[in-house]
Design an enzyme around this catalytic site. Sequence first.
Site, PDB file in Angstrom:
ATOM      1  N   CYS A  44      32.977  79.202 -26.213  1.00 21.27           N
ATOM      2  CA  CYS A  44      31.788  78.404 -25.916  1.00 21.27           C
ATOM      3  C   CYS A  44      31.389  78.478 -24.447  1.00 21.27           C
ATOM      4  O   CYS A  44      30.199  78.413 -24.115  1.00 21.27           O
ATOM      5  CB  CYS A  44      32.011  76.956 -26.329  1.00 21.27           C
ATOM      6  SG  CYS A  44      33.463  76.190 -25.570  1.00 21.27           S
TER       7      CYS A  44
ATOM      8  N   GLY B  45      25.740  70.198 -34.261  1.00 18.67           N
ATOM      9  CA  GLY B  45      25.930  68.977 -33.496  1.00 18.67           C
ATOM     10  C   GLY B  45      24.783  67.988 -33.685  1.00 18.67           C
ATOM     11  O   GLY B  45      25.003  66.774 -33.783  1.00 18.67           O
TER      12      GLY B  45
ATOM     13  N   GLU C 178      22.617  81.352 -27.491  1.00 18.83           N
ATOM     14  CA  GLU C 178      24.042  81.675 -27.541  1.00 18.83           C
ATOM     15  C   GLU C 178      24.293  82.746 -28.603  1.00 18.83           C
ATOM     16  O   GLU C 178      23.961  82.555 -29.774  1.00 18.83           O
ATOM     17  CB  GLU C 178      24.865  80.422 -27.854  1.00 18.83           C
ATOM     18  CG  GLU C 178      26.354  80.659 -27.806  1.00 18.83           C
ATOM     19  CD  GLU C 178      27.152  79.388 -28.030  1.00 18.83           C
ATOM     20  OE1 GLU C 178      28.131  79.170 -27.311  1.00 18.83           O
ATOM     21  OE2 GLU C 178      26.788  78.613 -28.943  1.00 18.83           O
TER      22      GLU C 178
ATOM     23  N   GLU D 294      36.579  76.324 -42.135  1.00 17.56           N
ATOM     24  CA  GLU D 294      36.868  77.008 -43.403  1.00 17.56           C
ATOM     25  C   GLU D 294      37.339  78.437 -43.181  1.00 17.56           C
ATOM     26  O   GLU D 294      38.025  79.007 -44.027  1.00 17.56           O
ATOM     27  CB  GLU D 294      35.622  77.028 -44.289  1.00 17.56           C
ATOM     28  CG  GLU D 294      35.411  75.777 -45.101  1.00 17.56           C
ATOM     29  CD  GLU D 294      34.586  76.041 -46.333  1.00 17.56           C
ATOM     30  OE1 GLU D 294      35.167  76.090 -47.439  1.00 17.56           O
ATOM     31  OE2 GLU D 294      33.374  76.216 -46.201  1.00 17.56           O
TER      32      GLU D 294
ATOM     33  N   LYS E  49      39.348  68.028 -40.083  1.00 17.85           N
ATOM     34  CA  LYS E  49      38.742  69.121 -40.845  1.00 17.85           C
ATOM     35  C   LYS E  49      38.788  70.399 -40.004  1.00 17.85           C
ATOM     36  O   LYS E  49      38.055  70.534 -39.027  1.00 17.85           O
ATOM     37  CB  LYS E  49      37.286  68.809 -41.212  1.00 17.85           C
ATOM     38  CG  LYS E  49      36.617  69.956 -41.975  1.00 17.85           C
ATOM     39  CD  LYS E  49      35.119  69.895 -41.883  1.00 17.85           C
ATOM     40  CE  LYS E  49      34.440  71.138 -42.409  1.00 17.85           C
ATOM     41  NZ  LYS E  49      34.981  72.426 -41.951  1.00 17.85           N
TER      42      LYS E  49
ATOM     43  N   GLY F 163      31.497  72.790 -31.952  1.00 14.48           N
ATOM     44  CA  GLY F 163      30.818  73.844 -32.687  1.00 14.48           C
ATOM     45  C   GLY F 163      29.434  74.078 -32.125  1.00 14.48           C
ATOM     46  O   GLY F 163      29.170  73.824 -30.946  1.00 14.48           O
TER      47      GLY F 163
ATOM     48  N   GLU G 108      31.214  68.753 -28.439  1.00 14.47           N
ATOM     49  CA  GLU G 108      31.382  69.890 -27.516  1.00 14.47           C
ATOM     50  C   GLU G 108      30.683  71.055 -28.177  1.00 14.47           C
ATOM     51  O   GLU G 108      31.155  71.597 -29.173  1.00 14.47           O
ATOM     52  CB  GLU G 108      32.864  70.165 -27.274  1.00 14.47           C
ATOM     53  CG  GLU G 108      33.124  70.965 -26.003  1.00 14.47           C
ATOM     54  CD  GLU G 108      33.148  72.468 -26.249  1.00 14.47           C
ATOM     55  OE1 GLU G 108      32.090  73.103 -26.047  1.00 14.47           O
ATOM     56  OE2 GLU G 108      34.192  72.976 -26.631  1.00 14.47           O
TER      57      GLU G 108
END
Length: 490
Positions: free
Chosen positions: A283, A232, A384, A177, A174, A227, A249
């Site tokens: 990240c 997560g 973040e 999007e 996947k 992500g 991750e």
Amino acid sequence: MLNLKLFINGKWSDSVNDEKRNIINPANNEVIAEASRASVEETKDAIEAARHAFDSGIWSDMPASERASYLFKIADKLEENASELSTLEMLNTGKPLREAEFDIGDAVNCFRYYGGLITKPNGQTYSVADPVQGLIVREPVGVCGLIAPWNFPLLTGAWKIAPALAAGNTIVFKPSELTPITTIKLFEILEEVGIPAGVANLVTGGGSTVGNELAESDKVDMVSFTGSTTVGRSIMKAASGNIKKIALELGGKSPNIVFADADFDTAVDYALYGIFMNAGQVCNSGSRLLIEESIHDKFVESLISKAKKIRVGRGDDPSTQMGALVGEDHMNTVLNYIQIGIDEGANLVFGGKRITSGGLDRGYFVEPTIFVDTTPDMKIVQEEIFGPVLVVQKFKNEAEAIKLANDTPYGLAAGVFSQDGAKALRVIKKIRAGITSINAYNLAYNEAPWGGYKQSGLGRGLGTFGLDEFSEVKQININLEVSPTNWFEG
């Protein structure tokens, strides 16, 4: 305009519900493609195709050397189409072309690395007191659901697909999007090189539909997600139904520590690269810059001077050094964090605004931004932001630097700049982070493990660890003296 389809059991198709999502170029908000949005049923079809292909042994039972040949062919095709793929990556993500070119090159190398790795010796033997010879072997996990982020679409796709296929698994992939174009092109290459039907399936759509089904399905043996930490957590909960293997991750708020004895120009250079590369949408960005007190003012002055010269613009402009954010929603999130920093009392010394001049008014551009006079309790220090926003913290000594560095929920990356090698290594060893560097920042290699501590995730990708991640370990005990045990004889 590109029409992006699903790839299930070796066939391309539009979604049965005929739902589409417009894919934009974030540099000018123009629609460049439309992508099918898969239904839950189509996601189940993809999982079923992968399940059947794995159980049939068409891929998992294939000799490693033959699987390797497929990976090498994929790498060759990626390299042949590197120019087109780089352009598409630049258009879909908004990043400068030179960054996109680097990403495609690294994806090529990733497939070659794992193609070579799986033909090398692996496993162990052991001897015990009994007349038994023991073997330890690695076997594929099974059906793997792979969920990739939007910031490095093809590269993070390669980081998952190459080791998963190398280990003998079948996959349902996947893409984000927002940025699915290049991974769909990758699947065209998988079809072209002859990957057997059902081994590699691609389903585009939303996380709540496709992603959730991959995480919940009892027919999926593993889910690998890259992500946000928030998503997560939801993946972990959904995956608990059949206790499937998970690899996560996740986010980071990584410290980049500069001691007074560092090579000044090198540290400034990497401080800029560590946060403003890919507009901070990385990240492991060095989003927290920790500077020793005695050089703080001089260092910040140099940072501002150089940040003023960063050329922000469209990715197809050869002079561009920093591109757009991925979309309007994300841009607004970044701008909101900047306002939060101001409201919290941090000192905004550079940037902080959306860029609309110079023909960039239709895109999602934010200035390189620098905050000083921050405190550990501020949201902009703890959370973040995932944009071109650098928060500067000041420290007095080694102990305080370590304390500040570890004072967030994350533990993905860290850097230390010092010409005292012993001190640099001492500090790195005490930082709770998985990806660390001394006198450098933002380094990544296919040969080295990738992942973090604390809320930055579970498991490790890349390197030999990446192959292990997509494998199960089995012990095999061989009795060398075949005779009854007489355990229950009186």
